[in-house]
Design a protein around this motif. Structure first.
Motif, PDB file in Angstrom:
ATOM      1  N   ALA A   1      -0.740  -7.840   4.195  1.00  9.15           N
ATOM      2  CA  ALA A   1      -1.121  -7.213   3.161  1.00  9.15           C
ATOM      3  C   ALA A   1      -0.186  -6.926   1.937  1.00  9.15           C
ATOM      4  O   ALA A   1      -0.204  -7.138   0.857  1.00  9.15           O
ATOM      5  CB  ALA A   1      -2.032  -6.030   3.359  1.00  9.15           C
ATOM      6  N   PHE A   2       1.098  -6.227   2.572  1.00  6.38           N
ATOM      7  CA  PHE A   2       2.115  -5.906   1.796  1.00  6.38           C
ATOM      8  C   PHE A   2       2.394  -7.215   0.905  1.00  6.38           C
ATOM      9  O   PHE A   2       3.083  -7.228  -0.148  1.00  6.38           O
ATOM     10  CB  PHE A   2       3.201  -5.389   2.570  1.00  6.38           C
ATOM     11  CG  PHE A   2       3.211  -3.961   2.656  1.00  6.38           C
ATOM     12  CD1 PHE A   2       3.323  -3.235   1.455  1.00  6.38           C
ATOM     13  CD2 PHE A   2       3.042  -3.309   3.751  1.00  6.38           C
ATOM     14  CE1 PHE A   2       3.073  -1.804   1.175  1.00  6.38           C
ATOM     15  CE2 PHE A   2       3.197  -1.752   3.849  1.00  6.38           C
ATOM     16  CZ  PHE A   2       3.093  -1.098   2.800  1.00  6.38           C
TER      17      PHE A   2
ATOM     18  N   LEU B   1      -4.652   1.707   7.517  1.00  2.00           N
ATOM     19  CA  LEU B   1      -3.220   1.440   7.379  1.00  2.00           C
ATOM     20  C   LEU B   1      -3.384   0.759   5.982  1.00  2.00           C
ATOM     21  O   LEU B   1      -2.411   0.702   5.248  1.00  2.00           O
ATOM     22  CB  LEU B   1      -2.568   0.515   8.511  1.00  2.00           C
ATOM     23  CG  LEU B   1      -2.171   1.486   9.773  1.00  2.00           C
ATOM     24  CD1 LEU B   1      -1.814   0.482  10.810  1.00  2.00           C
ATOM     25  CD2 LEU B   1      -1.015   2.310   9.136  1.00  2.00           C
ATOM     26  N   GLY B   2      -4.058  -0.489   5.996  1.00  5.90           N
ATOM     27  CA  GLY B   2      -4.136  -1.298   4.899  1.00  5.90           C
ATOM     28  C   GLY B   2      -4.452  -0.790   3.658  1.00  5.90           C
ATOM     29  O   GLY B   2      -4.039  -1.160   2.370  1.00  5.90           O
ATOM     30  N   SER B   3      -5.106   0.376   3.470  1.00  7.02           N
ATOM     31  CA  SER B   3      -5.449   1.273   2.245  1.00  7.02           C
ATOM     32  C   SER B   3      -4.140   1.731   1.538  1.00  7.02           C
ATOM     33  O   SER B   3      -4.459   1.850   0.280  1.00  7.02           O
ATOM     34  CB  SER B   3      -6.388   2.146   2.360  1.00  7.02           C
ATOM     35  OG  SER B   3      -5.801   3.468   3.235  1.00  7.02           O
ATOM     36  N   PHE B   4      -2.891   1.555   2.324  1.00 10.21           N
ATOM     37  CA  PHE B   4      -1.614   2.236   1.592  1.00 10.21           C
ATOM     38  C   PHE B   4      -0.774   0.904   1.311  1.00 10.21           C
ATOM     39  O   PHE B   4       0.267   1.056   0.924  1.00 10.21           O
ATOM     40  CB  PHE B   4      -0.976   3.162   2.582  1.00 10.21           C
ATOM     41  CG  PHE B   4      -1.780   4.525   2.815  1.00 10.21           C
ATOM     42  CD1 PHE B   4      -1.542   5.340   1.700  1.00 10.21           C
ATOM     43  CD2 PHE B   4      -2.546   4.814   3.681  1.00 10.21           C
ATOM     44  CE1 PHE B   4      -2.169   6.635   1.848  1.00 10.21           C
ATOM     45  CE2 PHE B   4      -3.349   5.898   3.722  1.00 10.21           C
ATOM     46  CZ  PHE B   4      -3.058   6.634   2.800  1.00 10.21           C
TER      47      PHE B   4
ATOM     48  N   GLU C   1     -10.796  -2.065  13.765  1.00 13.30           N
ATOM     49  CA  GLU C   1     -11.005  -2.320  12.483  1.00 13.30           C
ATOM     50  C   GLU C   1     -10.843  -1.187  11.665  1.00 13.30           C
ATOM     51  O   GLU C   1     -10.251  -1.481  10.366  1.00 13.30           O
ATOM     52  CB  GLU C   1     -12.193  -3.004  12.396  1.00 13.30           C
ATOM     53  CG  GLU C   1     -12.515  -4.535  13.086  1.00 13.30           C
ATOM     54  CD  GLU C   1     -11.319  -5.262  12.470  1.00 13.30           C
ATOM     55  OE1 GLU C   1     -11.022  -5.448  11.218  1.00 13.30           O
ATOM     56  OE2 GLU C   1     -11.010  -6.136  13.119  1.00 13.30           O
ATOM     57  N   THR C   2     -11.298  -0.135  11.881  1.00 10.57           N
ATOM     58  CA  THR C   2     -11.047   1.352  10.969  1.00 10.57           C
ATOM     59  C   THR C   2      -9.586   1.507  10.802  1.00 10.57           C
ATOM     60  O   THR C   2      -9.110   1.591   9.958  1.00 10.57           O
ATOM     61  CB  THR C   2     -12.028   2.265  11.574  1.00 10.57           C
ATOM     62  OG1 THR C   2     -13.411   1.852  11.726  1.00 10.57           O
ATOM     63  CG2 THR C   2     -11.865   3.574  10.843  1.00 10.57           C
TER      64      THR C   2
END
Length: 308
Positions: free
Chosen positions: A227-228, A21-24, A15-16
Motif C-alpha cells: 500500500a505504501f 494498518l492500511g488506513s495510515f 481483515e479488520t
C-alpha cells in the motif's frame, strides 16, 4: 508479564487489522531516478514513454509504454530499452524500522544468551517485498530505552517491533506515545499480534515466536508495504497437495499451518519454533469460519519463501 486471553471485543479479525494498518499507508511520494538496469521490482512514479519507435510493438515516439503505478517486471526492461529508455523515475521504497526487544537477546551470537532471529528474518522479507529496512540491535525491556527506540524510528514509514506481548512494558510505552488499537488479532499462530499508531506511523507489534512473527509479517506487513508503494499485492505461488493429517483450528481464528510437501502429500509440521518455520515447504490456511481440515483433503499450499 503475560497477557490475558483475548475476549471477542478485544480481538480484531485479520481483515479488520489490515484495514486499520492500511488506513495510515499514504503512498510514498518520494522519488528516485534510476538506471533501467536496476529497475525491476520498482514502481513507476510517472508514465514511461517511448523515446524511439518500435514498429513490431506498434509503439511510436512519446507513446506510453507503461503507466504510472506499474511495477517493473524483468520482461519489461527489454521493451523499455528498445524504445530508447535508459532510466526511470520511480517511487522510493517505503522505509521500515525493525526493532527486536527482550532482555535475553543479543545482536552478537557469540555473546548471546539467545540469538535474535525474528527481527533479522523479517528484515530479509521486507527487503524482498520492496521495503528499505533499518534493522536495529535488540532493546532491553526498559521503559526509557524502549521509548527512545520507538521515537528514533518515527522518521520511517512504518515500525515493526518483535518480542512483545499484551501487557508488557513495550506496549505500555507505545500506548503512551500513541494508540494501540488492539493487542490481539484473530490469527494462529500470532494471536498476540498488536496493531498501533504513533504520530501517524503504523506500528506492528509481533510476538517472540518465530512462526507467529512470520505469520504476522506475511499477513499484515506485506500488504502494508504494498500500500505504501502503491504496488499490486500479488498472490503467493501455490500448489495442490493431499493433507496427510488433520489440521485443527479454533472457530473465529484464521489458522496458518506450516507443511512439508513430498510426492503430492502435505504433512503438517508441529511446533512454532524457528526450525519448524524453516523446514516448511509452504503454509496451509484454514478460514476463520471453519474448525479444521480433515486428513485426505486436497489443500492449497502457499509458498511464502518462493525464489525464482
Amino acid at each position: 508479564m503475560a497477557g490475558s486471553p483475548p475476549s471477542e471485543a478485544e480481538s480484531l479479525a485479520l481483515e479488520t487489522a489490515r484495514r486499520q494498518l492500511g488506513s495510515f499507508a499514504v503512498p510514498v511520494d518520494r522519488t528516485d531516478r534510476i538506471p533501467l538496469s536496476v529497475a525491476v521490482g520498482r514502481v513507476l512514479a510517472t508514465d514511461a514513454t517511448a523515446n524511439k519507435p518500435v514498429e513490431e510493438a506498434d509503439i511510436s515516439v512519446d507513446d506510453t509504454v507503461f503507466d504510472q503505478g506499474h511495477q517493473v517486471r524483468p520482461g519489461d526492461v527489454g521493451l523499455l530499452r528498445a524504445t530508447g529508455v535508459s532510466e526511470l523515475l520511480v517511487r522510493q521504497r517505503p522505509q521500515v524500522g525493525i526493532v527486536p526487544t527482550g532482555d535475553e537477546l543479543r545482536a552478537d551470537a557469540s555473546a548471546a544468551s539467545e540469538v535474535e532471529t525474528a527481527g533479522f528474518t523479517l528484515a530479509q522479507y521486507v527487503d524482498r517485498w520492496g521495503g528499505k529496512v533499518t534493522y536495529r540491535d535488540p532493546v532491553a525491556d526498559d521503559t526509557p530505552a524502549l521509548r527512545m527506540a520507538v521515537q528514533r524510528d518515527l522518521t520511517r514509514d512504518a515500525l515493526v517491533i518483535t518480542g512483545t506481548e499484551p501487557g508488557d512494558t513495550l506496549r505500555e510505552v507505545v500506548a503512551d506515545l500513541g494508540e494501540v488499537f488492539t493487542d490481539y488479532v484473530d490469527i494462529d499462530p500470532g494471536q498476540q499480534t498488536g496493531v498501533a499508531v504513533v504520530e501517524d506511523r503504523p506500528v506492528l507489534l509481533l510476538p517472540k515466536s518465530p512462526s507467529a512473527a512470520r505469520v504476522g509479517a506475511v499477513q499484515l506487513l506485506r500488504p502494508l508495504l504494498k500500500a505504501f508503494a502503491d504496488a499490486p499485492l500479488s498472490a503467493h505461488p501455490e500448489r495442490r497437495a493431499t493433507l496427510a493429517a488433520d489440521i485443527d483450528s479454533q472457530h473465529g481464528v484464521k489458522t496458518f499451518t506450516p507443511v512439508a510437501v513430498s510426492d503430492g502429500t502435505a504433512t503438517p509440521l508441529p511446533g512454532v519454533d524457528l526450525a519448524t518455520a524453516t523446514r516448511a515447504d509452504g503454509w496451509v490456511s484454514v478460514a476463520a469460519d471453519e474448525t479444521g481440515i480433515d486428513a485426505g483433503t486436497t489443500v492449497t499450499v502457499e509458498n511464502w519463501d518462493y525464489l525464482p
